[in-house]
Design a protein around this motif. Sequence first.
Motif, PDB file in Angstrom:
ATOM      1  N   PRO A 195     -33.469 -11.224  -5.608  1.00 44.03           N
ATOM      2  CA  PRO A 195     -33.184 -11.598  -4.215  1.00 44.03           C
ATOM      3  C   PRO A 195     -31.680 -11.681  -3.935  1.00 44.03           C
ATOM      4  O   PRO A 195     -31.219 -11.182  -2.901  1.00 44.03           O
ATOM      5  CB  PRO A 195     -33.838 -12.975  -4.071  1.00 44.03           C
ATOM      6  N   SER A 202     -30.226  -8.073  -3.947  1.00 47.12           N
ATOM      7  CA  SER A 202     -30.605  -7.297  -2.764  1.00 47.12           C
ATOM      8  C   SER A 202     -29.886  -7.840  -1.532  1.00 47.12           C
ATOM      9  O   SER A 202     -29.452  -7.066  -0.674  1.00 47.12           O
ATOM     10  CB  SER A 202     -32.119  -7.260  -2.570  1.00 47.12           C
ATOM     11  N   GLY A 203     -29.717  -9.169  -1.449  1.00 52.30           N
ATOM     12  CA  GLY A 203     -28.985  -9.754  -0.325  1.00 52.30           C
ATOM     13  C   GLY A 203     -27.552  -9.256  -0.274  1.00 52.30           C
ATOM     14  O   GLY A 203     -27.042  -8.876   0.779  1.00 52.30           O
ATOM     15  N   SER A 258     -26.237  -6.597   2.543  1.00 59.15           N
ATOM     16  CA  SER A 258     -25.191  -7.110   3.445  1.00 59.15           C
ATOM     17  C   SER A 258     -23.980  -6.189   3.459  1.00 59.15           C
ATOM     18  O   SER A 258     -23.420  -5.888   4.516  1.00 59.15           O
ATOM     19  CB  SER A 258     -24.738  -8.498   3.020  1.00 59.15           C
ATOM     20  N   MET A 289     -30.466  -8.947   7.948  1.00 55.82           N
ATOM     21  CA  MET A 289     -31.559  -9.888   7.716  1.00 55.82           C
ATOM     22  C   MET A 289     -32.915  -9.208   7.844  1.00 55.82           C
ATOM     23  O   MET A 289     -33.831  -9.476   7.061  1.00 55.82           O
ATOM     24  CB  MET A 289     -31.448 -11.064   8.683  1.00 55.82           C
ATOM     25  N   MET A 314     -33.492  -7.201   4.764  1.00 60.15           N
ATOM     26  CA  MET A 314     -33.816  -8.079   3.634  1.00 60.15           C
ATOM     27  C   MET A 314     -35.276  -8.474   3.655  1.00 60.15           C
ATOM     28  O   MET A 314     -35.939  -8.465   2.617  1.00 60.15           O
ATOM     29  CB  MET A 314     -32.983  -9.364   3.714  1.00 60.15           C
ATOM     30  N   LEU A 365     -36.024 -15.492   0.559  1.00 60.77           N
ATOM     31  CA  LEU A 365     -35.075 -15.116   1.608  1.00 60.77           C
ATOM     32  C   LEU A 365     -33.774 -15.920   1.580  1.00 60.77           C
ATOM     33  O   LEU A 365     -32.689 -15.346   1.722  1.00 60.77           O
ATOM     34  CB  LEU A 365     -35.765 -15.217   2.979  1.00 60.77           C
ATOM     35  N   THR A 419     -31.991 -17.160  -0.807  1.00 57.66           N
ATOM     36  CA  THR A 419     -31.057 -16.661  -1.818  1.00 57.66           C
ATOM     37  C   THR A 419     -30.335 -15.416  -1.295  1.00 57.66           C
ATOM     38  O   THR A 419     -29.123 -15.269  -1.452  1.00 57.66           O
ATOM     39  CB  THR A 419     -31.820 -16.323  -3.111  1.00 57.66           C
ATOM     40  N   ALA A 420     -31.108 -14.528  -0.652  1.00 62.48           N
ATOM     41  CA  ALA A 420     -30.513 -13.320  -0.080  1.00 62.48           C
ATOM     42  C   ALA A 420     -29.584 -13.670   1.079  1.00 62.48           C
ATOM     43  O   ALA A 420     -28.505 -13.092   1.232  1.00 62.48           O
ATOM     44  CB  ALA A 420     -31.614 -12.369   0.383  1.00 62.48           C
ATOM     45  N   ILE A 421     -29.986 -14.667   1.894  1.00 62.65           N
ATOM     46  CA  ILE A 421     -29.174 -15.058   3.049  1.00 62.65           C
ATOM     47  C   ILE A 421     -27.851 -15.686   2.595  1.00 62.65           C
ATOM     48  O   ILE A 421     -26.806 -15.456   3.208  1.00 62.65           O
ATOM     49  CB  ILE A 421     -29.948 -16.037   3.965  1.00 62.65           C
ATOM     50  N   LEU A 470     -25.558 -13.090   1.936  1.00 63.25           N
ATOM     51  CA  LEU A 470     -25.070 -12.558   3.210  1.00 63.25           C
ATOM     52  C   LEU A 470     -23.959 -13.430   3.785  1.00 63.25           C
ATOM     53  O   LEU A 470     -22.948 -12.932   4.285  1.00 63.25           O
ATOM     54  CB  LEU A 470     -26.226 -12.456   4.207  1.00 63.25           C
TER      55      LEU A 470
END
Lengths: 233, 111
Positions: free
Chosen positions: A187, A190-191, A195, A211, A214, B46, B48-50, B53
């Motif tokens: 995760p 991939s984030g 991004s 987002m 994702m 999500l 963790t991905a955010i 970002l």
Amino acid sequence: MNIQKKAFYTALPHTLPILAGFLFLGISYGFFMTSKGFSPVYPIFMSILIYAGSMEFITVGLLMSSFNPAAAFLLAITVNARHLFYGISLLDKYKNTGKKKLYLIFGMCDESFVINYTVKIPSDTDKSWFMVFVTALNHLYWAVGAALGAIRGKYFQINTQGLDFILAALFIVIMLEQWLNQSDHVPAMSGLIISIICLLIFGDNFIIPAMILMVFALLMLKKYNEVRTNAVN
Amino acid sequence: MLSTDEAIITIAAVIGGTMLTRFLPFVIFYRNRTTPLSIKYLGNVLPTAIIALLVVYSLKDTVILSGNHGFPEVISTTVTILLHVWKRNMLLSIAAGTITHMLLLQYIFSS
């Protein structure tokens, strides 16, 4: 020690980097708005009621152009659409918080989301009060910053160049902390990759496409893992 | 410049739009006592991905604002990461990274 007091003292240290970051940004915002000729009342109320930094700066521009509340409404949704994804992630965390839930949702911002989501709250501390204090302290820092900037902006012309890195440092450390604690780095990777790719393609407006991508990528990954597990069985 | 009434209506519209983005997920999933499985799964992976970002987002802003080809950011980020892996003290890592960034911008890369 009563439960509120305990939760407050547990929450406070987690918000200290945000104290510095939000005071700095809040002062810039309050000073910016009054320098455009607005009464300090505006940034003070807007920082409390809108409580979404970039949208508050944008609203200053809206108030100086022609009257179009429908466009202002839609713009606010677009600029703040990332909150939708925070909400999805916090559904479970904010469950069973009773009436406090209304304020937790009202005061949700990037930083409160990150802290409330990632901090392992000690078992002797009340979870809902902890999250309320994290949210309320951040909210307070932002409002106090805006008020200071609006009323005493001229006195804050000290050299703060480079201080804006503090919120980047906060996110870096939290990402690193999660990385070191989790065994599955998919995760996070991939984030990061999505991004950067979206930033290169969409520039400043990369957040929402990133987002959405994702969400798709992670859901497809789940499907893939399920298919693979079924194949093995 | 708008009149006071128009300004208040505009600010109310901005508050309404902003609050919609905050409350909508909770309103949609209010009736479901058990959150759907795919949403529950997203809630777990999500963030963790955010957070990744948000790192990209906040660094992008500082690079653009300073315009030193990102050297101060690369150095400050490295200091923050190394110190954090070594000491695992969040406040220390954040303070050291930020002070490094301020010193670099104000003394080394000052224009």
